[in-house]
Design a protein around this motif. Sequence first.
Motif, PDB file in Angstrom:
ATOM      1  N   VAL A  42      16.633  46.985  -2.894  1.00 30.36           N
ATOM      2  CA  VAL A  42      17.032  46.177  -4.049  1.00 30.36           C
ATOM      3  C   VAL A  42      15.813  45.766  -4.865  1.00 30.36           C
ATOM      4  O   VAL A  42      15.802  45.888  -6.098  1.00 30.36           O
ATOM      5  CB  VAL A  42      17.850  44.937  -3.596  1.00 30.36           C
ATOM      6  N   VAL A  43      14.759  45.298  -4.205  1.00 31.19           N
ATOM      7  CA  VAL A  43      13.546  44.889  -4.917  1.00 31.19           C
ATOM      8  C   VAL A  43      12.935  46.074  -5.655  1.00 31.19           C
ATOM      9  O   VAL A  43      12.520  45.950  -6.812  1.00 31.19           O
ATOM     10  CB  VAL A  43      12.520  44.235  -3.959  1.00 31.19           C
ATOM     11  N   CYS A  44      12.878  47.230  -5.010  1.00 29.65           N
ATOM     12  CA  CYS A  44      12.297  48.413  -5.653  1.00 29.65           C
ATOM     13  C   CYS A  44      13.129  48.864  -6.851  1.00 29.65           C
ATOM     14  O   CYS A  44      12.580  49.190  -7.908  1.00 29.65           O
ATOM     15  CB  CYS A  44      12.144  49.550  -4.651  1.00 29.65           C
ATOM     16  N   VAL A  45      14.444  48.878  -6.703  1.00 33.33           N
ATOM     17  CA  VAL A  45      15.303  49.285  -7.825  1.00 33.33           C
ATOM     18  C   VAL A  45      15.188  48.277  -8.967  1.00 33.33           C
ATOM     19  O   VAL A  45      15.059  48.666 -10.140  1.00 33.33           O
ATOM     20  CB  VAL A  45      16.767  49.455  -7.368  1.00 33.33           C
ATOM     21  N   LEU A  46      15.206  46.992  -8.652  1.00 34.70           N
ATOM     22  CA  LEU A  46      15.042  45.980  -9.702  1.00 34.70           C
ATOM     23  C   LEU A  46      13.664  46.071 -10.350  1.00 34.70           C
ATOM     24  O   LEU A  46      13.526  45.939 -11.567  1.00 34.70           O
ATOM     25  CB  LEU A  46      15.265  44.573  -9.141  1.00 34.70           C
ATOM     26  N   GLY A  47      12.635  46.287  -9.530  1.00 34.57           N
ATOM     27  CA  GLY A  47      11.284  46.425 -10.065  1.00 34.57           C
ATOM     28  C   GLY A  47      11.181  47.606 -11.008  1.00 34.57           C
ATOM     29  O   GLY A  47      10.589  47.513 -12.096  1.00 34.57           O
ATOM     30  N   TRP A  48      11.760  48.723 -10.599  1.00 34.43           N
ATOM     31  CA  TRP A  48      11.754  49.904 -11.457  1.00 34.43           C
ATOM     32  C   TRP A  48      12.506  49.602 -12.756  1.00 34.43           C
ATOM     33  O   TRP A  48      12.033  49.898 -13.848  1.00 34.43           O
ATOM     34  CB  TRP A  48      12.397  51.072 -10.739  1.00 34.43           C
ATOM     35  N   THR A  49      13.681  48.977 -12.647  1.00 34.30           N
ATOM     36  CA  THR A  49      14.493  48.657 -13.823  1.00 34.30           C
ATOM     37  C   THR A  49      13.762  47.709 -14.770  1.00 34.30           C
ATOM     38  O   THR A  49      13.759  47.921 -15.991  1.00 34.30           O
ATOM     39  CB  THR A  49      15.835  48.031 -13.385  1.00 34.30           C
ATOM     40  N   LEU A  50      13.133  46.682 -14.220  1.00 39.87           N
ATOM     41  CA  LEU A  50      12.447  45.700 -15.057  1.00 39.87           C
ATOM     42  C   LEU A  50      11.184  46.254 -15.707  1.00 39.87           C
ATOM     43  O   LEU A  50      10.824  45.850 -16.809  1.00 39.87           O
ATOM     44  CB  LEU A  50      12.100  44.455 -14.237  1.00 39.87           C
ATOM     45  N   GLY A  72       4.189  41.962 -14.738  1.00 37.88           N
ATOM     46  CA  GLY A  72       3.361  42.609 -13.736  1.00 37.88           C
ATOM     47  C   GLY A  72       3.811  42.466 -12.302  1.00 37.88           C
ATOM     48  O   GLY A  72       3.378  43.226 -11.433  1.00 37.88           O
ATOM     49  N   LEU A  73       4.677  41.525 -12.028  1.00 34.01           N
ATOM     50  CA  LEU A  73       5.068  41.254 -10.646  1.00 34.01           C
ATOM     51  C   LEU A  73       5.955  42.327  -9.998  1.00 34.01           C
ATOM     52  O   LEU A  73       5.780  42.611  -8.803  1.00 34.01           O
ATOM     53  CB  LEU A  73       5.744  39.882 -10.557  1.00 34.01           C
ATOM     54  N   PRO A  74       6.885  42.967 -10.696  1.00 35.50           N
ATOM     55  CA  PRO A  74       7.770  43.920 -10.011  1.00 35.50           C
ATOM     56  C   PRO A  74       7.071  45.035  -9.237  1.00 35.50           C
ATOM     57  O   PRO A  74       7.424  45.277  -8.076  1.00 35.50           O
ATOM     58  CB  PRO A  74       8.650  44.474 -11.148  1.00 35.50           C
ATOM     59  N   PRO A  75       6.064  45.726  -9.793  1.00 32.92           N
ATOM     60  CA  PRO A  75       5.420  46.769  -8.979  1.00 32.92           C
ATOM     61  C   PRO A  75       4.672  46.207  -7.769  1.00 32.92           C
ATOM     62  O   PRO A  75       4.654  46.826  -6.697  1.00 32.92           O
ATOM     63  CB  PRO A  75       4.437  47.444  -9.945  1.00 32.92           C
ATOM     64  N   ILE A  76       4.098  45.029  -7.918  1.00 33.76           N
ATOM     65  CA  ILE A  76       3.391  44.399  -6.804  1.00 33.76           C
ATOM     66  C   ILE A  76       4.389  43.974  -5.723  1.00 33.76           C
ATOM     67  O   ILE A  76       4.166  44.192  -4.534  1.00 33.76           O
ATOM     68  CB  ILE A  76       2.565  43.188  -7.290  1.00 33.76           C
ATOM     69  N   ALA A  77       5.509  43.394  -6.154  1.00 35.52           N
ATOM     70  CA  ALA A  77       6.542  42.972  -5.203  1.00 35.52           C
ATOM     71  C   ALA A  77       7.085  44.165  -4.433  1.00 35.52           C
ATOM     72  O   ALA A  77       7.316  44.079  -3.219  1.00 35.52           O
ATOM     73  CB  ALA A  77       7.667  42.254  -5.937  1.00 35.52           C
ATOM     74  N   ALA A  78       7.271  45.280  -5.112  1.00 32.31           N
ATOM     75  CA  ALA A  78       7.783  46.481  -4.439  1.00 32.31           C
ATOM     76  C   ALA A  78       6.801  46.964  -3.374  1.00 32.31           C
ATOM     77  O   ALA A  78       7.209  47.339  -2.266  1.00 32.31           O
ATOM     78  CB  ALA A  78       8.071  47.569  -5.466  1.00 32.31           C
ATOM     79  N   ALA A  79       5.507  46.968  -3.682  1.00 35.02           N
ATOM     80  CA  ALA A  79       4.505  47.416  -2.707  1.00 35.02           C
ATOM     81  C   ALA A  79       4.452  46.479  -1.502  1.00 35.02           C
ATOM     82  O   ALA A  79       4.344  46.934  -0.353  1.00 35.02           O
ATOM     83  CB  ALA A  79       3.130  47.511  -3.368  1.00 35.02           C
ATOM     84  N   ILE A  80       4.555  45.188  -1.740  1.00 33.67           N
ATOM     85  CA  ILE A  80       4.541  44.215  -0.640  1.00 33.67           C
ATOM     86  C   ILE A  80       5.788  44.375   0.226  1.00 33.67           C
ATOM     87  O   ILE A  80       5.713  44.338   1.461  1.00 33.67           O
ATOM     88  CB  ILE A  80       4.408  42.776  -1.190  1.00 33.67           C
ATOM     89  N   CYS A  81       6.932  44.590  -0.397  1.00 32.66           N
ATOM     90  CA  CYS A  81       8.160  44.798   0.366  1.00 32.66           C
ATOM     91  C   CYS A  81       8.088  46.079   1.191  1.00 32.66           C
ATOM     92  O   CYS A  81       8.569  46.121   2.322  1.00 32.66           O
ATOM     93  CB  CYS A  81       9.364  44.844  -0.569  1.00 32.66           C
ATOM     94  N   LEU A  82       7.483  47.110   0.631  1.00 36.65           N
ATOM     95  CA  LEU A  82       7.302  48.350   1.386  1.00 36.65           C
ATOM     96  C   LEU A  82       6.475  48.086   2.639  1.00 36.65           C
ATOM     97  O   LEU A  82       6.809  48.562   3.728  1.00 36.65           O
ATOM     98  CB  LEU A  82       6.628  49.415   0.526  1.00 36.65           C
ATOM     99  N   ASP A  83       5.408  47.318   2.499  1.00 37.23           N
ATOM    100  CA  ASP A  83       4.582  46.978   3.653  1.00 37.23           C
ATOM    101  C   ASP A  83       5.410  46.269   4.723  1.00 37.23           C
ATOM    102  O   ASP A  83       5.288  46.575   5.911  1.00 37.23           O
ATOM    103  CB  ASP A  83       3.402  46.098   3.223  1.00 37.23           C
TER     104      ASP A  83
END
Length: 161
Positions: free
Chosen positions: A36-44, A123-134
Amino acid sequence: MSRGSRKRRRARSTAERRTRLVGELFRTLIAVAVTVVCVLGWTLSYAPLQDLAFSSVPPGLSELWPAVVYGPWLAGCLSILRAALDGRRSVHSWVVVLAFSAAATGLCICDMSRSAPEMIVAGLPPIAAAICLDQLVRQFVAPQQVRRPRARHVARARRTE
């Protein structure tokens, strides 16, 4: 074998199954949250990247241009997950993910005005996605690290018997 030891073994196996089931449930919930975070990050961040491309890329291609940023990012993410499942390290894939997260963050920020809240939102969505991946990768790596010492301990215990 006495009845008491059978009951203890059955109770232990039931508790272990319950623990594994709850662990798998949490792992699944984390995977859903990361998705969900990655899809939202990509969308935003898709629109700011697309807007940035309109000035220098033909209109038909500018709609697809964000995939140039998120394509390697996605490939790196999938490589990291595969390596985690195989119990391998994935340093190169992490470099790809972090580099393209930084690129996406920088490109999204450069399209915004200079107010701090707008820069954070962009700027936060790509960073949030990387942190969630971790965090998701840690769910795959942690159980492997816990199992390995236990297996060695059992093998040693069998040899001493």
